[in-house]
Design a protein around this motif. Structure first.
Motif, PDB file in Angstrom:
ATOM      1  N   SER A 142       0.804  -1.224   0.000  1.00  0.00           N
ATOM      2  CA  SER A 142       0.000   0.000   0.000  1.00  0.00           C
ATOM      3  C   SER A 142       0.840   1.279   0.000  1.00  0.00           C
ATOM      4  N   VAL A 147      -4.405   1.357   4.365  1.00  0.00           N
ATOM      5  CA  VAL A 147      -3.674   1.352   5.626  1.00  0.00           C
ATOM      6  C   VAL A 147      -3.839   2.697   6.320  1.00  0.00           C
ATOM      7  N   THR A 148      -3.526   2.708   7.608  1.00  0.00           N
ATOM      8  CA  THR A 148      -3.563   3.946   8.392  1.00  0.00           C
ATOM      9  C   THR A 148      -2.135   4.388   8.723  1.00  0.00           C
ATOM     10  N   ASP A 157      -0.742   1.832  11.041  1.00  0.00           N
ATOM     11  CA  ASP A 157      -0.301   0.613  10.352  1.00  0.00           C
ATOM     12  C   ASP A 157       1.093   0.803   9.770  1.00  0.00           C
ATOM     13  N   LEU A 158       1.289   1.948   9.149  1.00  0.00           N
ATOM     14  CA  LEU A 158       2.571   2.203   8.492  1.00  0.00           C
ATOM     15  C   LEU A 158       3.679   2.407   9.517  1.00  0.00           C
ATOM     16  N   ARG A 216       3.866   0.922  12.442  1.00  0.00           N
ATOM     17  CA  ARG A 216       4.239  -0.408  12.918  1.00  0.00           C
ATOM     18  C   ARG A 216       5.060  -1.158  11.873  1.00  0.00           C
ATOM     19  N   ALA A 217       4.690  -0.993  10.603  1.00  0.00           N
ATOM     20  CA  ALA A 217       5.451  -1.638   9.540  1.00  0.00           C
ATOM     21  C   ALA A 217       6.874  -1.091   9.480  1.00  0.00           C
TER      22      ALA A 217
END
Length: 221
Positions: free
Chosen positions: A45, A65-66, A69-70, A72-73
Protein backbone atom coordinates in the motif's frame (compact mmCIF):
# COMPACT_ATOMS: atom_id res chain seq x y z
CA UNK A 1 4.12 12.92 16.44
CA UNK A 2 4.88 9.45 17.79
CA UNK A 3 8.16 7.77 18.47
CA UNK A 4 9.89 4.40 18.75
CA UNK A 5 13.55 3.57 19.39
CA UNK A 6 15.54 5.11 16.56
CA UNK A 7 12.51 6.43 14.67
CA UNK A 8 10.11 9.36 15.01
CA UNK A 9 6.87 9.71 13.07
CA UNK A 10 4.98 12.78 11.89
CA UNK A 11 1.58 12.62 10.17
CA UNK A 12 2.48 14.79 7.18
CA UNK A 13 -0.98 14.57 5.57
CA UNK A 14 -3.96 12.26 5.46
CA UNK A 15 -1.98 10.00 3.11
CA UNK A 16 1.66 10.55 3.99
CA UNK A 17 3.93 9.77 6.92
CA UNK A 18 7.28 11.39 7.67
CA UNK A 19 9.80 9.01 9.22
CA UNK A 20 12.53 10.95 11.01
CA UNK A 21 15.85 9.17 11.51
CA UNK A 22 17.92 12.03 12.92
CA UNK A 23 18.07 15.76 13.56
CA UNK A 24 21.34 16.48 11.74
CA UNK A 25 23.00 15.73 8.41
CA UNK A 26 25.24 12.81 9.32
CA UNK A 27 26.65 9.77 7.56
CA UNK A 28 24.91 7.49 10.07
CA UNK A 29 21.49 9.01 9.31
CA UNK A 30 22.21 8.76 5.59
CA UNK A 31 23.04 5.07 5.92
CA UNK A 32 19.75 4.51 7.74
CA UNK A 33 17.91 6.31 4.93
CA UNK A 34 19.67 4.15 2.31
CA UNK A 35 18.86 0.99 4.26
CA UNK A 36 15.18 1.71 4.87
CA UNK A 37 14.20 3.34 1.58
CA UNK A 38 14.01 0.14 -0.56
CA UNK A 39 12.22 -1.75 2.24
CA UNK A 40 9.57 0.95 2.55
CA UNK A 41 9.22 1.23 -1.24
CA UNK A 42 8.31 -2.47 -1.37
CA UNK A 43 5.87 -2.34 1.57
CA UNK A 44 2.17 -3.04 0.86
CA UNK A 45 0.00 0.00 0.00
CA UNK A 46 3.00 2.34 -0.27
CA UNK A 47 2.63 4.57 -3.34
CA UNK A 48 5.87 6.54 -3.26
CA UNK A 49 8.93 7.14 -1.09
CA UNK A 50 10.90 10.41 -0.86
CA UNK A 51 14.26 10.06 0.95
CA UNK A 52 16.01 13.14 2.32
CA UNK A 53 19.07 13.86 4.47
CA UNK A 54 17.77 12.28 7.68
CA UNK A 55 14.14 11.43 6.95
CA UNK A 56 11.86 9.57 4.55
CA UNK A 57 8.45 10.80 3.44
CA UNK A 58 6.15 7.90 2.59
CA UNK A 59 2.99 8.32 0.51
CA UNK A 60 0.45 5.55 1.05
CA UNK A 61 -3.07 4.48 0.13
CA UNK A 62 -5.29 5.72 3.01
CA UNK A 63 -8.08 3.33 1.96
CA UNK A 64 -5.80 0.37 2.62
CA UNK A 65 -3.67 1.35 5.63
CA UNK A 66 -3.56 3.95 8.39
CA UNK A 67 -0.72 6.03 9.75
CA UNK A 68 -0.52 3.61 12.67
CA UNK A 69 -0.30 0.61 10.35
CA UNK A 70 2.57 2.20 8.49
CA UNK A 71 4.36 3.19 11.69
CA UNK A 72 4.24 -0.41 12.92
CA UNK A 73 5.45 -1.64 9.54
CA UNK A 74 8.35 0.84 9.61
CA UNK A 75 9.40 -0.30 13.10
CA UNK A 76 9.33 -3.92 11.95
CA UNK A 77 11.31 -3.12 8.79
CA UNK A 78 13.86 -1.21 10.86
CA UNK A 79 14.77 -4.46 12.67
CA UNK A 80 15.30 -6.47 9.47
CA UNK A 81 18.75 -7.20 8.07
CA UNK A 82 19.85 -4.62 5.55
CA UNK A 83 18.98 -5.36 1.95
CA UNK A 84 21.67 -5.40 -0.68
CA UNK A 85 22.14 -1.96 -2.21
CA UNK A 86 24.27 -1.11 -5.25
CA UNK A 87 27.93 -0.45 -4.55
CA UNK A 88 28.65 3.28 -4.39
CA UNK A 89 30.02 4.57 -7.68
CA UNK A 90 32.63 7.24 -8.18
CA UNK A 91 31.36 9.71 -10.78
CA UNK A 92 33.53 12.45 -12.25
CA UNK A 93 31.69 15.55 -13.42
CA UNK A 94 33.63 17.85 -15.78
CA UNK A 95 33.01 21.53 -15.07
CA UNK A 96 33.91 24.73 -16.84
CA UNK A 97 34.19 27.21 -13.97
CA UNK A 98 33.58 30.94 -14.24
CA UNK A 99 32.88 33.14 -17.23
CA UNK A 100 29.46 32.92 -18.80
CA UNK A 101 29.09 29.40 -17.38
CA UNK A 102 29.80 30.53 -13.80
CA UNK A 103 28.50 34.08 -13.42
CA UNK A 104 28.57 33.99 -9.60
CA UNK A 105 32.08 32.61 -9.16
CA UNK A 106 33.65 36.01 -8.47
CA UNK A 107 30.94 36.89 -5.93
CA UNK A 108 31.43 33.57 -4.13
CA UNK A 109 35.15 34.31 -3.97
CA UNK A 110 34.68 37.89 -2.74
CA UNK A 111 32.16 36.91 -0.05
CA UNK A 112 34.61 34.33 1.32
CA UNK A 113 37.78 36.42 1.03
CA UNK A 114 39.21 34.16 -1.67
CA UNK A 115 40.25 34.40 -5.28
CA UNK A 116 38.12 32.70 -7.96
CA UNK A 117 41.01 30.27 -8.54
CA UNK A 118 41.00 29.33 -4.86
CA UNK A 119 37.24 28.70 -4.93
CA UNK A 120 37.67 26.40 -7.95
CA UNK A 121 40.51 24.55 -6.25
CA UNK A 122 38.51 24.04 -3.05
CA UNK A 123 35.30 23.04 -4.82
CA UNK A 124 37.04 20.64 -7.20
CA UNK A 125 39.35 19.30 -4.50
CA UNK A 126 36.59 17.76 -2.37
CA UNK A 127 34.80 14.43 -2.69
CA UNK A 128 31.03 14.60 -2.35
CA UNK A 129 28.33 12.15 -1.30
CA UNK A 130 24.93 12.09 -3.01
CA UNK A 131 22.60 12.15 -0.02
CA UNK A 132 19.44 12.13 -2.12
CA UNK A 133 17.85 13.44 -5.31
CA UNK A 134 15.13 16.08 -5.25
CA UNK A 135 13.87 19.57 -6.16
CA UNK A 136 13.87 18.62 -9.87
CA UNK A 137 14.43 15.25 -11.59
CA UNK A 138 17.95 14.08 -10.88
CA UNK A 139 19.06 17.11 -8.81
CA UNK A 140 21.74 15.77 -6.42
CA UNK A 141 21.99 17.12 -2.89
CA UNK A 142 25.69 16.71 -2.20
CA UNK A 143 27.37 16.54 1.18
CA UNK A 144 31.04 17.25 1.74
CA UNK A 145 31.49 20.81 0.49
CA UNK A 146 34.14 22.67 2.53
CA UNK A 147 32.63 25.44 4.65
CA UNK A 148 35.30 27.85 3.42
CA UNK A 149 33.26 28.38 0.23
CA UNK A 150 29.77 28.29 1.78
CA UNK A 151 27.79 31.23 0.39
CA UNK A 152 24.22 32.49 0.97
CA UNK A 153 21.69 31.99 -1.78
CA UNK A 154 20.81 34.89 -4.04
CA UNK A 155 18.38 37.41 -2.54
CA UNK A 156 16.22 37.10 -5.68
CA UNK A 157 16.22 33.73 -7.49
CA UNK A 158 16.89 33.66 -11.21
CA UNK A 159 13.93 32.89 -13.41
CA UNK A 160 16.01 30.47 -15.46
CA UNK A 161 19.13 28.55 -14.52
CA UNK A 162 20.65 26.62 -17.48
CA UNK A 163 20.75 22.83 -17.34
CA UNK A 164 24.11 21.59 -16.12
CA UNK A 165 24.77 24.60 -13.88
CA UNK A 166 26.97 23.77 -10.90
CA UNK A 167 25.98 25.94 -7.96
CA UNK A 168 26.42 26.66 -4.26
CA UNK A 169 23.54 27.34 -1.89
CA UNK A 170 24.54 27.91 1.72
CA UNK A 171 26.68 24.94 2.82
CA UNK A 172 25.50 22.77 -0.07
CA UNK A 173 26.47 22.31 -3.69
CA UNK A 174 24.56 20.67 -6.51
CA UNK A 175 23.96 20.50 -10.25
CA UNK A 176 20.79 21.66 -12.00
CA UNK A 177 19.76 18.74 -14.27
CA UNK A 178 17.21 20.76 -16.26
CA UNK A 179 16.66 24.45 -16.90
CA UNK A 180 14.59 25.86 -14.06
CA UNK A 181 14.26 28.80 -11.69
CA UNK A 182 16.83 28.76 -8.91
CA UNK A 183 18.50 30.85 -6.24
CA UNK A 184 21.83 29.08 -5.79
CA UNK A 185 25.08 30.79 -6.83
CA UNK A 186 26.23 29.45 -10.21
CA UNK A 187 29.99 28.85 -10.33
CA UNK A 188 30.25 26.64 -13.43
CA UNK A 189 28.50 24.30 -15.82
CA UNK A 190 28.87 20.69 -16.94
CA UNK A 191 28.06 19.18 -20.34
CA UNK A 192 26.89 15.97 -18.69
CA UNK A 193 23.15 15.31 -18.86
CA UNK A 194 22.05 14.43 -15.33
CA UNK A 195 18.49 13.77 -16.49
CA UNK A 196 17.30 12.28 -19.76
CA UNK A 197 13.70 11.00 -19.77
CA UNK A 198 14.41 8.47 -22.54
CA UNK A 199 17.39 6.95 -20.70
CA UNK A 200 17.06 3.91 -18.40
CA UNK A 201 17.39 4.95 -15.66
CA UNK A 202 16.62 8.57 -16.60
CA UNK A 203 18.90 10.02 -13.89
CA UNK A 204 22.70 9.86 -14.03
CA UNK A 205 23.34 9.88 -10.28
CA UNK A 206 21.81 7.86 -7.50
CA UNK A 207 21.69 8.08 -3.74
CA UNK A 208 24.98 6.95 -2.23
CA UNK A 209 27.19 7.80 -5.22
CA UNK A 210 30.46 9.64 -4.69
CA UNK A 211 31.11 12.66 -6.91
CA UNK A 212 34.17 14.69 -7.83
CA UNK A 213 34.24 17.80 -10.01
CA UNK A 214 36.98 18.11 -12.63
CA UNK A 215 37.84 21.56 -14.04
CA UNK A 216 37.99 21.62 -17.85
CA UNK A 217 38.88 24.28 -20.39
CA UNK A 218 36.55 25.84 -22.93
CA UNK A 219 37.98 23.60 -25.65
CA UNK A 220 37.45 20.42 -23.60
CA UNK A 221 33.94 21.58 -22.72
Amino acid sequence: MSQSPGLRFVDASDRSLLIVLGDEITLAAHQDVVRLTPLLRAAPSVINVHPAYASILVDFDPLAVTHGDLERAAVELDTRPAVLVPEPRMVEIPVRYGGEDGPDLEDVAALNGLTPEQVVGIHAGAEYLVYFLGFSPGFPYLGGMPESIATPRLAAPRRRVPAGSVAIGGKQTGVYPVASPGGWRIIGRTPLALFQPDRDPPVLLRMGDHVTFVPVSKGDF
